[in-house]
Design a protein around this motif. Structure first.
Motif, PDB file in Angstrom:
ATOM      1  N   VAL A 178     -25.802 -11.817  25.058  1.00  0.00           N
ATOM      2  CA  VAL A 178     -26.826 -10.880  24.614  1.00  0.00           C
ATOM      3  C   VAL A 178     -26.226  -9.517  24.318  1.00  0.00           C
ATOM      4  O   VAL A 178     -26.591  -8.860  23.321  1.00  0.00           O
ATOM      5  CB  VAL A 178     -27.938 -10.774  25.677  1.00  0.00           C
ATOM      6  N   ILE A 179     -25.295  -9.053  25.148  1.00  0.00           N
ATOM      7  CA  ILE A 179     -24.681  -7.740  24.928  1.00  0.00           C
ATOM      8  C   ILE A 179     -23.962  -7.697  23.587  1.00  0.00           C
ATOM      9  O   ILE A 179     -24.099  -6.725  22.819  1.00  0.00           O
ATOM     10  CB  ILE A 179     -23.718  -7.404  26.080  1.00  0.00           C
ATOM     11  N   ILE A 180     -23.218  -8.740  23.274  1.00  0.00           N
ATOM     12  CA  ILE A 180     -22.438  -8.749  22.037  1.00  0.00           C
ATOM     13  C   ILE A 180     -23.354  -8.788  20.820  1.00  0.00           C
ATOM     14  O   ILE A 180     -23.232  -7.978  19.889  1.00  0.00           O
ATOM     15  CB  ILE A 180     -21.463  -9.932  22.032  1.00  0.00           C
ATOM     16  N   TRP A 181     -24.306  -9.708  20.801  1.00  0.00           N
ATOM     17  CA  TRP A 181     -25.142  -9.869  19.616  1.00  0.00           C
ATOM     18  C   TRP A 181     -26.174  -8.757  19.495  1.00  0.00           C
ATOM     19  O   TRP A 181     -26.448  -8.264  18.395  1.00  0.00           O
ATOM     20  CB  TRP A 181     -25.821 -11.236  19.627  1.00  0.00           C
ATOM     21  N   PHE A 182     -26.757  -8.335  20.616  1.00  0.00           N
ATOM     22  CA  PHE A 182     -27.731  -7.245  20.551  1.00  0.00           C
ATOM     23  C   PHE A 182     -27.040  -5.947  20.150  1.00  0.00           C
ATOM     24  O   PHE A 182     -27.581  -5.164  19.352  1.00  0.00           O
ATOM     25  CB  PHE A 182     -28.423  -7.085  21.906  1.00  0.00           C
ATOM     26  N   GLY A 183     -25.845  -5.704  20.698  1.00  0.00           N
ATOM     27  CA  GLY A 183     -25.103  -4.510  20.302  1.00  0.00           C
ATOM     28  C   GLY A 183     -24.728  -4.519  18.836  1.00  0.00           C
ATOM     29  O   GLY A 183     -24.810  -3.490  18.149  1.00  0.00           O
ATOM     30  N   SER A 184     -24.330  -5.679  18.318  1.00  0.00           N
ATOM     31  CA  SER A 184     -23.985  -5.783  16.894  1.00  0.00           C
ATOM     32  C   SER A 184     -25.197  -5.515  16.013  1.00  0.00           C
ATOM     33  O   SER A 184     -25.093  -4.849  14.971  1.00  0.00           O
ATOM     34  CB  SER A 184     -23.424  -7.179  16.597  1.00  0.00           C
ATOM     35  N   ILE A 185     -26.358  -6.010  16.429  1.00  0.00           N
ATOM     36  CA  ILE A 185     -27.574  -5.795  15.645  1.00  0.00           C
ATOM     37  C   ILE A 185     -27.962  -4.313  15.644  1.00  0.00           C
ATOM     38  O   ILE A 185     -28.356  -3.759  14.605  1.00  0.00           O
ATOM     39  CB  ILE A 185     -28.720  -6.664  16.194  1.00  0.00           C
ATOM     40  N   ILE A 186     -27.841  -3.652  16.796  1.00  0.00           N
ATOM     41  CA  ILE A 186     -28.172  -2.228  16.875  1.00  0.00           C
ATOM     42  C   ILE A 186     -27.256  -1.409  15.976  1.00  0.00           C
ATOM     43  O   ILE A 186     -27.706  -0.502  15.243  1.00  0.00           O
ATOM     44  CB  ILE A 186     -28.091  -1.735  18.328  1.00  0.00           C
ATOM     45  N   ILE A 187     -25.961  -1.702  15.997  1.00  0.00           N
ATOM     46  CA  ILE A 187     -25.017  -0.970  15.145  1.00  0.00           C
ATOM     47  C   ILE A 187     -25.321  -1.220  13.671  1.00  0.00           C
ATOM     48  O   ILE A 187     -25.247  -0.307  12.838  1.00  0.00           O
ATOM     49  CB  ILE A 187     -23.573  -1.391  15.482  1.00  0.00           C
ATOM     50  N   THR A 188     -25.677  -2.456  13.337  1.00  0.00           N
ATOM     51  CA  THR A 188     -25.996  -2.780  11.950  1.00  0.00           C
ATOM     52  C   THR A 188     -27.240  -2.033  11.485  1.00  0.00           C
ATOM     53  O   THR A 188     -27.264  -1.475  10.376  1.00  0.00           O
ATOM     54  CB  THR A 188     -26.212  -4.291  11.804  1.00  0.00           C
ATOM     55  N   LEU A 189     -28.271  -1.998  12.312  1.00  0.00           N
ATOM     56  CA  LEU A 189     -29.483  -1.260  11.958  1.00  0.00           C
ATOM     57  C   LEU A 189     -29.204   0.234  11.820  1.00  0.00           C
ATOM     58  O   LEU A 189     -29.735   0.899  10.919  1.00  0.00           O
ATOM     59  CB  LEU A 189     -30.569  -1.502  13.007  1.00  0.00           C
ATOM     60  N   ASN A 190     -28.372   0.761  12.697  1.00  0.00           N
ATOM     61  CA  ASN A 190     -27.999   2.172  12.602  1.00  0.00           C
ATOM     62  C   ASN A 190     -27.269   2.454  11.292  1.00  0.00           C
ATOM     63  O   ASN A 190     -27.520   3.475  10.629  1.00  0.00           O
ATOM     64  CB  ASN A 190     -27.116   2.546  13.792  1.00  0.00           C
ATOM     65  N   SER A 191     -26.390   1.546  10.914  1.00  0.00           N
ATOM     66  CA  SER A 191     -25.659   1.716   9.652  1.00  0.00           C
ATOM     67  C   SER A 191     -26.598   1.681   8.454  1.00  0.00           C
ATOM     68  O   SER A 191     -26.460   2.486   7.515  1.00  0.00           O
ATOM     69  CB  SER A 191     -24.602   0.615   9.528  1.00  0.00           C
ATOM     70  N   LYS A 192     -27.567   0.783   8.478  1.00  0.00           N
ATOM     71  CA  LYS A 192     -28.511   0.686   7.364  1.00  0.00           C
ATOM     72  C   LYS A 192     -29.410   1.924   7.296  1.00  0.00           C
ATOM     73  O   LYS A 192     -29.702   2.418   6.208  1.00  0.00           O
ATOM     74  CB  LYS A 192     -29.357  -0.571   7.508  1.00  0.00           C
ATOM     75  N   LEU A 193     -29.841   2.427   8.445  1.00  0.00           N
ATOM     76  CA  LEU A 193     -30.707   3.605   8.458  1.00  0.00           C
ATOM     77  C   LEU A 193     -29.976   4.862   7.989  1.00  0.00           C
ATOM     78  O   LEU A 193     -30.604   5.788   7.478  1.00  0.00           O
ATOM     79  CB  LEU A 193     -31.269   3.824   9.863  1.00  0.00           C
ATOM     80  N   LEU A 194     -28.657   4.884   8.165  1.00  0.00           N
ATOM     81  CA  LEU A 194     -27.872   6.031   7.720  1.00  0.00           C
ATOM     82  C   LEU A 194     -27.505   5.954   6.247  1.00  0.00           C
ATOM     83  O   LEU A 194     -26.802   6.838   5.741  1.00  0.00           O
ATOM     84  CB  LEU A 194     -26.593   6.143   8.557  1.00  0.00           C
ATOM     85  N   GLY A 195     -27.971   4.912   5.575  1.00  0.00           N
ATOM     86  CA  GLY A 195     -27.723   4.801   4.134  1.00  0.00           C
ATOM     87  C   GLY A 195     -26.536   3.950   3.769  1.00  0.00           C
ATOM     88  O   GLY A 195     -26.019   4.068   2.641  1.00  0.00           O
ATOM     89  N   GLY A 196     -26.073   3.079   4.655  1.00  0.00           N
ATOM     90  CA  GLY A 196     -24.941   2.221   4.350  1.00  0.00           C
ATOM     91  C   GLY A 196     -25.291   1.176   3.313  1.00  0.00           C
ATOM     92  O   GLY A 196     -26.418   0.680   3.248  1.00  0.00           O
ATOM     93  N   THR A 197     -24.305   0.827   2.505  1.00  0.00           N
ATOM     94  CA  THR A 197     -24.513  -0.164   1.445  1.00  0.00           C
ATOM     95  C   THR A 197     -24.151  -1.573   1.885  1.00  0.00           C
ATOM     96  O   THR A 197     -24.350  -2.514   1.128  1.00  0.00           O
ATOM     97  CB  THR A 197     -23.665   0.203   0.215  1.00  0.00           C
ATOM     98  N   ILE A 198     -23.629  -1.734   3.076  1.00  0.00           N
ATOM     99  CA  ILE A 198     -23.244  -3.041   3.566  1.00  0.00           C
ATOM    100  C   ILE A 198     -24.499  -3.808   3.976  1.00  0.00           C
ATOM    101  O   ILE A 198     -25.477  -3.222   4.444  1.00  0.00           O
ATOM    102  CB  ILE A 198     -22.272  -2.902   4.766  1.00  0.00           C
ATOM    103  N   SER A 199     -24.475  -5.124   3.777  1.00  0.00           N
ATOM    104  CA  SER A 199     -25.631  -5.933   4.123  1.00  0.00           C
ATOM    105  C   SER A 199     -25.661  -6.204   5.625  1.00  0.00           C
ATOM    106  O   SER A 199     -24.697  -5.954   6.351  1.00  0.00           O
ATOM    107  CB  SER A 199     -25.623  -7.257   3.351  1.00  0.00           C
ATOM    108  N   PHE A 200     -26.791  -6.740   6.073  1.00  0.00           N
ATOM    109  CA  PHE A 200     -26.998  -6.984   7.499  1.00  0.00           C
ATOM    110  C   PHE A 200     -25.979  -7.992   8.039  1.00  0.00           C
ATOM    111  O   PHE A 200     -25.314  -7.752   9.051  1.00  0.00           O
ATOM    112  CB  PHE A 200     -28.423  -7.497   7.725  1.00  0.00           C
ATOM    113  N   PHE A 201     -25.830  -9.121   7.374  1.00  0.00           N
ATOM    114  CA  PHE A 201     -24.940 -10.170   7.864  1.00  0.00           C
ATOM    115  C   PHE A 201     -23.473  -9.823   7.648  1.00  0.00           C
ATOM    116  O   PHE A 201     -22.612 -10.297   8.389  1.00  0.00           O
ATOM    117  CB  PHE A 201     -25.282 -11.497   7.185  1.00  0.00           C
TER     118      PHE A 201
END
Length: 227
Positions: free
Chosen positions: A115-138
């Protein structure tokens, strides 16, 4: 009556004729090469063994990209989650059997690490998207998952060190291994992720990545086998 007929839309178009002498431009022929490429990319008639070997080779190439991180889009272009899943399961299994597990003192269980690994990865990905990143979720999940490989290797080395070396010497060796692996994972992930972020917000993306790998590094460093 004639005036009513002339007021209709497209009235009189039936009287327009196209001369047969006017050439018709354009090409409607289908290229022969396109069907050939489709046949080459199709896996319906491919043996299962070939499909599995091709996927394993693709995963192996991504491991090489993590070992030698550089500004390349290969890890982002051909993303997958098989490698991150394998690394996550391996790391969770290596963290089992700790002294804290046997005493019920909050040691990392398999589900907790997962849970720590996958939940942490999802949080970082959402943070990147909210900051305007062009990388996709997956794509972000793929990069963060594959870059756990140095810490997984460090966990395996630490378990070997704990078998033969104890005391302050063993801790110093484990600290050095974990520190190098932590820096390696952080550098490799940021090498792939920072180019997809706005120039003025890269620090806001790197900071959660730093914390993410620091937590995993701390679990690796503080692991002690049960007696």
């Amino acid at each position: 009556m004639a005036a009513a007929e002339d007021s209709r839309p497209f009235a009189g178009l039936s009287d327009v004729s196209i001369s047969e002498d006017i050439p018709v431009e354009g090409d409607i022929s289908v290229p022969v090469g396109s069907s050939r490429r489709d046949d080459e990319l199709s896996t319906l008639d491919e043996p299962v063994k070939e499909t599995i070997l091709r996927d394993l080779r693709a995963v192996g190439k991504k491991f090489v990209h993590v070992l030698y991180p550089k500004r390349s889009s290969a890890l982002l272009r051909d993303w997958d989650l098989w490698g991150p899943l394998l690394l996550c399961v391996t790391l969770a299994l290596l963290l089992q059997g700790g002294a804290a597990d046997s005493d019920n003192q909050g040691g990392p269980q398999f589900a907790e690490v997962f849970v720590i690994i996958w939940f942490g990865s999802i949080i970082i990905t959402l943070n990147s998207k909210l900051l305007g990143g062009t990388i996709s979720f997956f794509q972000s999940l793929c990069v963060l998952g594959y870059c756990i490989m140095p810490l997984t290797v460090a966990m395996a080395v630490c378990r070997l060190v704990l078998l033969g070396v104890t005391g302050s010497v063993g801790f110093a060796v484990r600290l050095a291994v974990v520190t190098v692996s932590f820096g390696w994972s952080t550098f490799a992930s940021t090498a792939f992720l920072t180019d997809s972020q706005p120039p003025n917000r890269k620090a806001l993306v790197v900071y959660p990545v730093f914390l993410f790998y620091f937590v995993i590094s701390w679990m690796v460093l503080t692991f002690s086998p049960s007696q």
